[in-house]
Structure formats: C-alpha cells, structure tokens
Scaffold this motif. Structure first.
Motif, mmCIF file in Angstrom:
data_model
loop_
_atom_site.group_PDB
_atom_site.id
_atom_site.type_symbol
_atom_site.label_atom_id
_atom_site.label_comp_id
_atom_site.label_asym_id
_atom_site.label_seq_id
_atom_site.Cartn_x
_atom_site.Cartn_y
_atom_site.Cartn_z
ATOM 1 N N LEU A 19 0.864 -1.394 -0.018
ATOM 2 C CA LEU A 19 -0.038 0.159 0.102
ATOM 3 C C LEU A 19 0.638 1.199 0.062
ATOM 4 O O LEU A 19 0.340 2.392 -0.571
ATOM 5 N N LEU A 22 1.897 1.721 -3.395
ATOM 6 C CA LEU A 22 0.570 2.381 -4.434
ATOM 7 C C LEU A 22 0.796 3.794 -4.275
ATOM 8 O O LEU A 22 0.077 4.368 -5.095
ATOM 9 N N SER A 28 -2.950 4.055 -10.825
ATOM 10 C CA SER A 28 -3.612 2.590 -10.840
ATOM 11 C C SER A 28 -4.622 2.412 -9.933
ATOM 12 O O SER A 28 -5.603 1.701 -9.957
ATOM 13 N N VAL A 29 -4.641 3.028 -8.770
ATOM 14 C CA VAL A 29 -5.747 3.311 -7.832
ATOM 15 C C VAL A 29 -6.947 3.819 -8.552
ATOM 16 O O VAL A 29 -8.196 3.463 -8.361
ATOM 17 N N ASN A 72 -8.817 -6.742 -11.404
ATOM 18 C CA ASN A 72 -8.113 -6.539 -10.475
ATOM 19 C C ASN A 72 -7.231 -7.780 -9.916
ATOM 20 O O ASN A 72 -6.115 -7.703 -9.499
ATOM 21 N N GLN A 109 -2.263 -4.024 -7.680
ATOM 22 C CA GLN A 109 -1.314 -3.091 -8.002
ATOM 23 C C GLN A 109 -0.875 -3.277 -9.513
ATOM 24 O O GLN A 109 -0.852 -4.344 -10.084
#
Length: 110
Positions: A19, A22, A28-29, A72, A109
């Motif tokens: 996380l 990320l 990407s999120v 995902n 991710q």
C-alpha cells in the motif's frame, strides 16, 4: 504465537508495504476505482436502450462486478510477478514467515 496469528501479522506487514508502494502510482488506484463506474454508466445509459432496456440492467451489475474482480486479479498477479522478478519474494523466503503471507499480503497493483 499461533500459526494463524503469525500469518495474519506477516501478511498485514506485506500488505502495508504494497500500500505504501501504491502511493507512488495513484493512477492505478484511480483506474481500479473509476473503471467499474465508467462501464456501468456506459453500458446502462449510453448503450442500455439498444441492448434491452430495463431487463438488460438486471444482469449488468453482476457482470460488471465479475469484470472488476477479474481485472483486479490480473493486476495483482502482475504485481506479484514484478516482485518475483525484482527478487523481493526471494528475500521474503529467507525470512522466518509463512509462504502464504506473501500471497495474502499482495493488494491490487500494477
């Protein structure tokens, strides 16, 4: 400490690491969150009338959910393959931690 407690602790540590990574790729999120909404709006309101109207919309949400889960899962597999290629998974194998913790701690991710 039981095996389940060790597994949950180690997988949460790996999830926290991923996380933090990320944060460096906010695109990407955003893509993972916006894509299902975009497909619902596109297929329900733009093409919905020509594809069957209200009867079509009853099947739409299930299919969009399945599509989001599949995409995902693919992003997660790519992230795990990237970590394996960089050698991070080999470093995790040298630590006294369960092997399942690496799989449980990998969020979506790219």
């Amino acid at each position: 400490m039981t095996a389940v407690q060790r597994l949950s602790r180690d997988s949460s540590i790996i999830a926290w690491r991923n996380l933090l990574n990320l944060r460096r790729t906010p695109g990407s999120v955003i893509a993972a969150l916006v894509q299902p909404v975009m497909f619902v709006l596109l297929l329900a309101y733009v093409f919905g009338g020509s594809l069957g109207g209200a009867e079509y919309r009853t099947f739409l949400m299930g299919s969009i959910f399945a599509q989001a889960v599949t995409f995902n899962a693919a992003f997660t597999a790519l992230g795990l393959a990237h970590d394996m290629d960089k050698g991070i998974v080999d470093r995790f194998r040298s630590l006294p931690m369960p092997a399942m913790a690496v799989l449980l701690g990998v969020p979506c991710q790219t």
